[in-house]
Scaffold this motif. Structure first.
Motif, short mmCIF file in Angstrom:
data_model
loop_
_atom_site.label_atom_id
_atom_site.label_comp_id
_atom_site.label_asym_id
_atom_site.label_seq_id
_atom_site.Cartn_x
_atom_site.Cartn_y
_atom_site.Cartn_z
N ILE A 70 0.84 -1.20 0.00
CA ILE A 70 0.00 0.00 0.00
C ILE A 70 0.87 1.25 0.00
N SER A 71 1.96 1.23 0.77
CA SER A 71 2.88 2.38 0.80
C SER A 71 3.44 2.67 -0.59
N ARG A 72 3.83 1.61 -1.31
CA ARG A 72 4.35 1.82 -2.66
C ARG A 72 3.25 2.31 -3.60
N ALA A 73 2.06 1.80 -3.43
CA ALA A 73 0.97 2.18 -4.33
C ALA A 73 0.57 3.65 -4.20
N VAL A 74 0.72 4.19 -3.00
CA VAL A 74 0.35 5.60 -2.79
C VAL A 74 1.55 6.52 -2.94
N GLY A 75 2.64 6.01 -3.48
CA GLY A 75 3.78 6.86 -3.79
C GLY A 75 4.87 6.86 -2.77
N ARG A 82 -6.67 6.06 0.69
CA ARG A 82 -7.18 6.47 -0.62
C ARG A 82 -6.01 6.83 -1.53
N CYS A 83 -6.07 6.38 -2.78
CA CYS A 83 -5.06 6.76 -3.76
C CYS A 83 -5.72 6.89 -5.13
#
Length: 340
Positions: free
Chosen positions: A12-17, A38-39
């Motif tokens: 999730i951390s990688r997905a949101v940048g 949310r992303c």
């Protein structure tokens, strides 16, 4: 979803940048509660909400409590007519076998989803940097052809997470985000809301109860072997002290009968309990220690079950017994069992 340390929070951390939402780097579980992040979607027109869940086999929270938390969250969102577009199940490719807790987690996940939702499931392997490529390939093939085979036949897909933003985005974009009206409820949501079942009577809940049953059976077999092993050390204990300890252990021992405890004592001396009944044997300090450990283990399992099936009266009866047993355990050393 997935076991503790599988990389859920990292994905999730990688997905949101790259934003650190709390990533664990040791054996302790990082995520202790359900969190929604949310992303933006790659189409630039909408957002995706990623829900991070605590892993089973958590450091400080029991599997039963984690399932209760997840089930209640899913129940609440379903009542608000919020349904999931897809589910990611993460598995460490660095694990050399799928058995015990990992297998139970997977079975619980299957029952939580229901077969009609397998087409919305993405099976994600993580921790590829911790294994040689050929070893990882072999394990990936075993997962796909054995443990995940049925899910893949019913529409699930598998992906690798390489700990990068690009990899996380690719996995999330592979989910077919249907309009809200075309999404399906999970099996556990239908069971709890539409069929009004308590969580322990749902299909996922039964997996937990089955695991408790297996644990009880395993502990019973283990301690039966312990009772039968050769005796080592004798001690001189007064009749009053021996009777008191015997009564305490008998009351705490949730699975072994008084007769079982008596049989663990050999036939060298006679003891009379405060109730007037008598038994024959030599007091063995390590017998008492093992019986006490058995009692504590089973009482804790019983407390988990009472909590899971929402039986506060039963919890109220078990907790004082655990406290007594733990007090005895703290007070008792090899040389002072007779003083308890």
């Amino acid at each position: 979803m997935g076991p503790t340390g599988a990389g859920k929070s990292t994905l999730i951390s990688r997905a949101v940048g790259g934003t650190d939402i709390g990533v664990g780097h040791d054996l302790r579980s990082c995520t202790s509660e359900i969190r929604a992040v949310r992303c933006p979607h790659s189409d630039g027109e909408r957002n995706i909400v990623l829900v991070d869940t605590p892993g089973f086999d958590d450091t400080f929270v029991t599997d039963t409590q984690i399932l209760l938390n997840i089930a209640n969250w899913l129940k609440k969102t379903y009542k608000q007519n919020v349904k999931l577009s897809g589910l990611l199940y993460l598995h460490r490719i660095s694990d050399n076998r799928v058995a015990g807790t990992p297998l139970r987690n997977l079975n619980m996940f299957k029952e939580l989803c229901g077969e009609d939702n397998f087409k919305n499931v993405i099976l994600v392997t993580t921790m590829w940097d911790e294994v040689e490529e050929d070893v990882g390939l072999q394990r990936e093939e075993e997962l796909r052809n054995t443990f995940w085979q049925w899910m893949i036949k019913l529409g699930s897909s598998s992906h690798r997470f390489n700990d990068t933003e690009e990899s996380a985005r690719k996995i999330i974009n592979s989910i077919s985000v249907s309009p809200p009206g075309e999404r399906y409820a999970l099996q556990i949501q239908r069971e709890m809301v539409d069929q009004h079942k308590p969580v322990h009577l749902t299909s996922a809940g039964k997996v937990v109860l089955d695991s408790f049953s297996s644990l009880f059976t395993s502990f019973k077999r283990l301690f039966k072997r312990i009772w039968k092993r050769p005796r080592r050390k004798k001690c001189n204990v007064s009749l009053d002290s021996r009777s008191l300890l015997f009564q305490r252990l008998s009351s705490l021992h949730s699975m072994a009968s008084t007769a079982t405890l008596c049989n663990s004592i050999s036939d060298k001396s006679d003891c009379t309990t405060s109730s007037g009944s008598s038994y024959s044997g030599t007091c063995m300090e390590y017998d008492y220690g093992e019986a006490l450990g058995f009692a504590i283990t089973n009482l804790r399992l019983a407390l988990n079950i009472a909590n899971f099936v929402d039986a506060p009266c039963l919890e109220g009866a078990i907790i004082p017994s655990i406290n007594i047993a733990l007090t005895v355990a703290v007070s008792a050393t090899v040389n002072n069992f007779s003083q308890i």
